[in-house]
Scaffold this active site. Structure first.
Site, mmCIF file in Angstrom:
data_model
loop_
_atom_site.group_PDB
_atom_site.id
_atom_site.type_symbol
_atom_site.label_atom_id
_atom_site.label_comp_id
_atom_site.label_asym_id
_atom_site.label_seq_id
_atom_site.Cartn_x
_atom_site.Cartn_y
_atom_site.Cartn_z
ATOM 1 N N ILE A 112 0.714 -1.032 0.011
ATOM 2 C CA ILE A 112 -0.143 -0.009 -0.192
ATOM 3 C C ILE A 112 0.842 1.247 -0.078
ATOM 4 C CG2 ILE A 112 -0.251 0.200 2.380
ATOM 5 C CD1 ILE A 112 -3.380 0.640 1.973
ATOM 6 N N ASN A 119 11.159 -8.906 7.190
ATOM 7 C CA ASN A 119 11.478 -8.566 8.393
ATOM 8 C C ASN A 119 11.085 -9.358 9.513
ATOM 9 O OD1 ASN A 119 12.592 -5.998 7.420
ATOM 10 N ND2 ASN A 119 10.643 -5.263 6.994
ATOM 11 N N HIS A 170 5.641 -12.316 5.667
ATOM 12 C CA HIS A 170 5.551 -11.654 4.321
ATOM 13 C C HIS A 170 6.956 -11.435 3.963
ATOM 14 C CE1 HIS A 170 5.171 -8.516 7.374
ATOM 15 N NE2 HIS A 170 5.863 -7.710 6.381
ATOM 16 N N HIS A 219 8.777 -9.202 1.081
ATOM 17 C CA HIS A 219 8.658 -7.825 0.261
ATOM 18 C C HIS A 219 9.621 -8.246 -0.862
ATOM 19 C CE1 HIS A 219 7.673 -4.909 3.535
ATOM 20 N NE2 HIS A 219 8.203 -5.851 4.149
HETATM 21 P P1 AMP Z 1 6.814 -4.853 7.766
HETATM 22 O O1 AMP Z 1 7.303 -3.796 8.078
HETATM 23 O O2 AMP Z 1 8.003 -5.731 7.077
HETATM 24 O O3 AMP Z 1 5.929 -5.677 8.639
HETATM 25 O O4 AMP Z 1 5.943 -4.613 6.498
HETATM 26 C C1 AMP Z 1 4.551 -4.327 6.374
HETATM 27 C C2 AMP Z 1 4.205 -3.824 5.212
HETATM 28 O O5 AMP Z 1 2.660 -3.822 4.921
HETATM 29 C C3 AMP Z 1 4.544 -2.250 4.947
HETATM 30 O O6 AMP Z 1 5.386 -2.131 3.761
HETATM 31 C C4 AMP Z 1 3.185 -1.600 4.651
HETATM 32 O O7 AMP Z 1 3.262 -0.734 3.779
HETATM 33 C C5 AMP Z 1 2.580 -2.841 4.304
HETATM 34 N N1 AMP Z 1 0.962 -2.716 4.305
HETATM 35 C C6 AMP Z 1 0.130 -2.375 5.500
HETATM 36 N N2 AMP Z 1 -1.175 -2.418 5.333
HETATM 37 C C7 AMP Z 1 -1.380 -2.666 4.029
HETATM 38 C C8 AMP Z 1 -2.597 -3.033 3.286
HETATM 39 N N3 AMP Z 1 -3.463 -2.781 3.818
HETATM 40 N N4 AMP Z 1 -2.133 -3.296 1.871
HETATM 41 C C9 AMP Z 1 -0.859 -3.731 1.382
HETATM 42 N N5 AMP Z 1 0.240 -3.430 2.111
HETATM 43 C C10 AMP Z 1 -0.019 -3.047 3.546
#
Ligand code: AMP
Length: 121
Positions: free
Chosen positions: A34, A94, A107, A109
């Protein structure tokens, strides 16, 4: 840490909130981040309830582990960022507080579409 069913990716998996889907199969769901940090910024998540990579390594079945890794590759192929059909990318995970993990559902990236730069900033 026990799995929190109310985390944002659990809600996306249940279809309670929308996502910009890239790919889905039995083992993975992938969608655009997002808040993209690079030209291409995709997320790939397993369908099972795993908080992070270590939890996944401990609890996932061999089928789930293979399905997830193959899923990451399928997403990269679809985005045309592999070394076979593109110019490469960075996969990043992460884990926990020091790792900077914000969403407690495993997840990957995938960053691509341009040079990603320094390994750690
Ligand atoms: P992390 O810091 O590795 O947990 O990454 C979480 C990621 O999720 C971040 O890059 C956010 O921008 C992404 N994120 C959070 N909410 C959403 C959402 N609703 N749709 C897509 N990505 C999201």
């Amino acid at each position: 840490m026990s799995y929190d069913d109310n985390n944002i990716f659990a809600k996306i998996l249940r279809g309670e909130i929308p996502c910009k889907k890239i790919y889905e199969d039995e083992y993975v769901l992938s969608f655009h981040d997002i808040n993209p940090q690079k030209k291409i910024h995709a997320l790939v998540i397993p369908k099972g309830k795993f908080t992070d990579l270590d939890d996944f390594a401990k609890k996932a079945t061999d089928k789930e582990i293979v399905g997830f890794i193959k899923g990451v590759n399928k997403v990269a192929v679809k985005l045309e960022i592999t070394m076979d059909n593109g110019e490469g990318y960075r996969a990043l995970v992460n884990i926990g507080e020091f790792g900077g993990q914000e969403v407690p559902h495993l997840h990957f990236h995938l960053f691509g579409g341009e040079k990603i730069g320094k390994m750690v900033q």
